[in-house]
Write an enzyme that holds these catalytic residues in place. Structure first.
Site, PDB file in Angstrom:
ATOM      1  CB  VAL A   7     -90.892  -4.712  30.880  1.00  0.00           C
ATOM      2  CG1 VAL A   7     -91.997  -3.679  31.060  1.00  0.00           C
ATOM      3  CG2 VAL A   7     -91.329  -5.340  29.919  1.00  0.00           C
ATOM      4  CE  LYS A  44     -99.889 -10.966  24.825  1.00  0.00           C
ATOM      5  NZ  LYS A  44     -98.853 -10.990  23.830  1.00  0.00           N
ATOM      6  CE  LYS A  46     -97.353 -11.977  28.125  1.00  0.00           C
ATOM      7  NZ  LYS A  46     -96.678 -10.880  27.359  1.00  0.00           N
ATOM      8  CB  SER A  71     -84.016  -2.271  32.418  1.00  0.00           C
ATOM      9  OG  SER A  71     -84.462  -2.954  31.255  1.00  0.00           O
ATOM     10  CG  LEU A 109     -92.518  -5.369  43.115  1.00  0.00           C
ATOM     11  CD1 LEU A 109     -93.921  -6.437  43.443  1.00  0.00           C
ATOM     12  CD2 LEU A 109     -91.665  -5.575  43.932  1.00  0.00           C
TER      13      LEU A 109
HETATM   14  N1  LIG Z   1     -90.840  -8.369  27.429  1.00  0.00           N
HETATM   15  C1  LIG Z   1     -91.852  -7.603  26.690  1.00  0.00           C
HETATM   16  O1  LIG Z   1     -92.002  -7.527  25.528  1.00  0.00           O
HETATM   17  C2  LIG Z   1     -93.354  -8.152  27.690  1.00  0.00           C
HETATM   18  C3  LIG Z   1     -94.341  -7.528  26.730  1.00  0.00           C
HETATM   19  C4  LIG Z   1     -95.545  -7.285  27.265  1.00  0.00           C
HETATM   20  C5  LIG Z   1     -95.719  -7.914  28.666  1.00  0.00           C
HETATM   21  N2  LIG Z   1     -94.577  -8.316  29.370  1.00  0.00           N
HETATM   22  C6  LIG Z   1     -94.450  -8.906  30.627  1.00  0.00           C
HETATM   23  O2  LIG Z   1     -94.001  -8.041  31.507  1.00  0.00           O
HETATM   24  C7  LIG Z   1     -93.240  -8.806  32.662  1.00  0.00           C
HETATM   25  C8  LIG Z   1     -91.923  -8.753  32.713  1.00  0.00           C
HETATM   26  O3  LIG Z   1     -91.389  -9.338  31.418  1.00  0.00           O
HETATM   27  P1  LIG Z   1     -89.877  -9.175  31.023  1.00  0.00           P
HETATM   28  O4  LIG Z   1     -89.869  -9.674  29.504  1.00  0.00           O
HETATM   29  O5  LIG Z   1     -89.260  -7.950  31.540  1.00  0.00           O
HETATM   30  O6  LIG Z   1     -89.298 -10.356  31.931  1.00  0.00           O
HETATM   31  P2  LIG Z   1     -87.365 -10.418  32.179  1.00  0.00           P
HETATM   32  O7  LIG Z   1     -86.668  -9.650  31.407  1.00  0.00           O
HETATM   33  O8  LIG Z   1     -87.489 -11.977  32.360  1.00  0.00           O
HETATM   34  O9  LIG Z   1     -87.538  -9.738  33.926  1.00  0.00           O
HETATM   35  C9  LIG Z   1     -88.056 -10.222  35.064  1.00  0.00           C
HETATM   36  C10 LIG Z   1     -87.408  -9.442  36.263  1.00  0.00           C
HETATM   37  O10 LIG Z   1     -88.108  -9.961  37.327  1.00  0.00           O
HETATM   38  C11 LIG Z   1     -86.960 -10.212  38.367  1.00  0.00           C
HETATM   39  N3  LIG Z   1     -87.425 -11.371  39.186  1.00  0.00           N
HETATM   40  C12 LIG Z   1     -87.773 -12.767  38.791  1.00  0.00           C
HETATM   41  N4  LIG Z   1     -88.112 -13.423  39.671  1.00  0.00           N
HETATM   42  C13 LIG Z   1     -88.011 -12.641  40.883  1.00  0.00           C
HETATM   43  C14 LIG Z   1     -88.235 -12.698  42.333  1.00  0.00           C
HETATM   44  N5  LIG Z   1     -88.704 -14.018  42.772  1.00  0.00           N
HETATM   45  N6  LIG Z   1     -88.349 -11.661  42.792  1.00  0.00           N
HETATM   46  C15 LIG Z   1     -87.754 -10.292  42.613  1.00  0.00           C
HETATM   47  N7  LIG Z   1     -87.454 -10.318  41.142  1.00  0.00           N
HETATM   48  C16 LIG Z   1     -87.500 -11.346  40.377  1.00  0.00           C
HETATM   49  C17 LIG Z   1     -85.712 -10.657  37.410  1.00  0.00           C
HETATM   50  O11 LIG Z   1     -84.560 -10.459  38.167  1.00  0.00           O
HETATM   51  P3  LIG Z   1     -83.091 -10.272  37.466  1.00  0.00           P
HETATM   52  O12 LIG Z   1     -82.876  -9.359  36.676  1.00  0.00           O
HETATM   53  O13 LIG Z   1     -82.285 -10.390  38.775  1.00  0.00           O
HETATM   54  O14 LIG Z   1     -83.189 -12.022  36.904  1.00  0.00           O
HETATM   55  C18 LIG Z   1     -85.936  -9.520  36.150  1.00  0.00           C
HETATM   56  O15 LIG Z   1     -85.359  -8.417  36.804  1.00  0.00           O
HETATM   57  C19 LIG Z   1     -94.068 -10.231  32.251  1.00  0.00           C
HETATM   58  O16 LIG Z   1     -95.421 -10.263  33.154  1.00  0.00           O
HETATM   59  C20 LIG Z   1     -94.230 -10.226  30.855  1.00  0.00           C
HETATM   60  O17 LIG Z   1     -95.313 -11.156  30.426  1.00  0.00           O
HETATM   61  C21 LIG Z   1     -93.464  -8.444  28.751  1.00  0.00           C
END
Ligand SMILES: NC(=O)c1ccc[n+]([C@@H]2O[C@H](COP(=O)([O-])OP(=O)(O)OC[C@H]3O[C@@H](n4cnc5c(N)ncnc54)[C@H](OP(=O)(O)O)[C@@H]3O)[C@@H](O)[C@H]2O)c1
Length: 437
Positions: free
Chosen positions: A18, A208, A108, A20, A13
């Protein structure tokens, strides 16, 4: 002998920063992962919001906007949630567990707001709920707390758990930059979001801290219980003041057991996030740029330090994959993983009862008796002074006062009192001091 089972099917999901990377690791390490789990891990589907986007390495046939349909599919064994936010993530994870799937998440915000609902569902439906990536990205921290240290008695967890703010404060410390300048640089380099509120106001670190406190003390803690102050008010003068004390300013997440007479568990826990000075000799002081580090103090284990990359696609995906393999092994072995227990039910104490130390920098008038008047204000609130230093003379006279440990409410009352004194022209800087007794 157990019959050979088919591949384990994984629903992903979210496929952003993350997600990708999770797809890439699943593809590039498929053979090793299969060997480690005992059966292949296969992507069953990838739910996103914008299906038309081109996603390198993702089979378009797997992409769907029907996340709800994906998590309830019979041919899905494990759900990985990396959408983030509260909804629809919560409903999707609950739905997955209800239909017998185990869940891995990096969310988180949701765990800190409503972890109890998710843990209850995991227990009720016998599903695994793993979330290593939710705190400090790649750094193995939650599993050590959840499993390795579960036989010990944790006193304190003290950490730098937000890379963006650490980068900004590090720039202010090393280059003398002001907050706004350092933030702009962090944004230009991709360390800070266009809207940096969640990081600079301490919301991310508070979420956190809640997760860490809950695991460390086996007690329910939500983000709303955490005392939170961000770094937007930290000035170049605060950072210079810290230097003068051989300290450095860091945004700290602090989870502490507050001792009581008698009871081993203490009379409660203190969970807080704020910028504070720590001595340059403390291990956390050397955590530079966007790195994270968490210092854990436990009764038998002593002091432990966990250090590494706290965010980023690949580091976070590493933690997600670690959980995925653990959950997959549990599915293959037919043995569920640990369930969260919050049996201790310790109260989260108000900030005013937290015992800490203060650094106070005063701009004072040039007259006799100022020191005595200032000292009287501390005495009035029963706060004892550890050190006083005068900086400059005459019109330029400044006093730097460092206190011993005292309840935060008493320290705030002292600062209020100092602001009302004629001999104090300005309370130029107030900062808590952590990391030493
Ligand atoms: N980024 C980091 O370094 C990091 C570190 C630790 C924890 N996290 C946690 O990991 C999680 C993801 O973070 P991220 O940085 O990967 O976020 P992101 O780049 O914004 O990716 C979110 C993904 O969710 C999809 N999405 C959003 N709303 C949706 C829905 N209603 N139904 C289905 N798909 C939906 C988006 O689709 P689209 O691609 O089509 O927009 C996108 O693929 C979060 O909880 C964040 O707190 C992230």
């Amino acid at each position: 002998m157990k019959p050979e089972r088919g591949p384990l099917r994984v629903a992903l999901l979210g496929c952003g920063v993350v997600g990708s990377e999770v797809v890439r690791l699943l593809r590039e390490q498929a053979d090793d992962l299969a060997a480690r789990v005992g059966t292949p891990l296969e992507l069953a589907g990838v739910a996103v919001r914008r299906p038309e986007r081109v996603r390198a390495g993702v089979d378009p046939a797997l992409v769907t906007t029907d996340a709800q349909g994906l998590v309830t599919r019979d041919d899905v064994d494990i759900v990985v949630e990396v959408i983030g936010g509260i909804e629809p993530a919560r409903t999707l994870m609950l739905e997955a567990m209800k239909t017998g799937k185990s869940v891995v998440t990096a969310n988180k915000a949701l765990l800190a707001e409503d972890g109890a609902t998710l843990f209850a569902a995991a227990r009720e439906y016998g599903a695994d709920l793993y979330y290593e990536a939710a705190v400090a990205g790649a750094i193995p921290l939650l599993r050590p707390l959840r499993e390795s240290l579960v036989g010990d008695h944790v006193h304190r967890v003290l950490g730098i758990v937000n890379g963006t703010t650490n980068y900004i404060l590090d720039q202010m410390d090393s280059g003398g930059a002001g907050f706004n300048e350092a933030l702009e640089e962090a944004q230009a380099l991709g360390y800070a979001e266009a809207d940096p509120t969640a990081d600079v106001e301490g919301f991310d670190a508070a979420a956190k801290a809640a997760i860490l406190a809950q695991l460390a003390f086996h007690t329910p803690v939500t983000a709303a219980d955490v005392h939170r102050e961000g770094i937007t008010e930290v000035s170049a003068a605060d950072v210079a003041g810290a230097k003068g004390m051989d300290c450095v300013v860091k945004l700290l997440a602090i989870c502490e057991r507050v001792p009581s007479e008698g009871g081993r568990n203490g009379r409660g826990v203190s969970v807080r996030v704020y910028p504070a000075m720590i001595p340059r000799t403390h291990p956390l002081a050397s955590v530079r740029e966007a790195y994270n580090a968490v210092f854990v103090e436990a009764e038998s284990a002593g002091s432990l330090m966990f250090y590494g990359a706290g965010a980023g696609g690949a580091p976070t995906a590493s933690a997600v994959l670690g959980d995925l393999v653990a959950v997959a092994r549990n599915v293959v072995g037919g043995t569920p993983g640990p369930v969260e227990v919050t049996y201790a039910k310790l109260p989260v104490l108000p900030m005013g009862e937290t015992v800490t130390r203060y650094y106070i920098h005063l701009d004072v008038t040039d007259e006799a008796g100022v020191l005595a008047t200032v000292a009287e204000e501390f005495a009035r609130h029963e706060v004892s002074i550890q050190a006083v230093r005068q900086v400059g003379l005459g019109e330029e006279a400044q006093l730097v006062v460092v206190t011993h440990r005292a309840p935060d409410a008493a320290l705030s009352a002292v600062v209020e009192g100092l602001r009302g004194l004629d001999s104090v022209r300005e309370v130029a800087s107030v900062m808590r001091v952590e990391g030493e007794e």
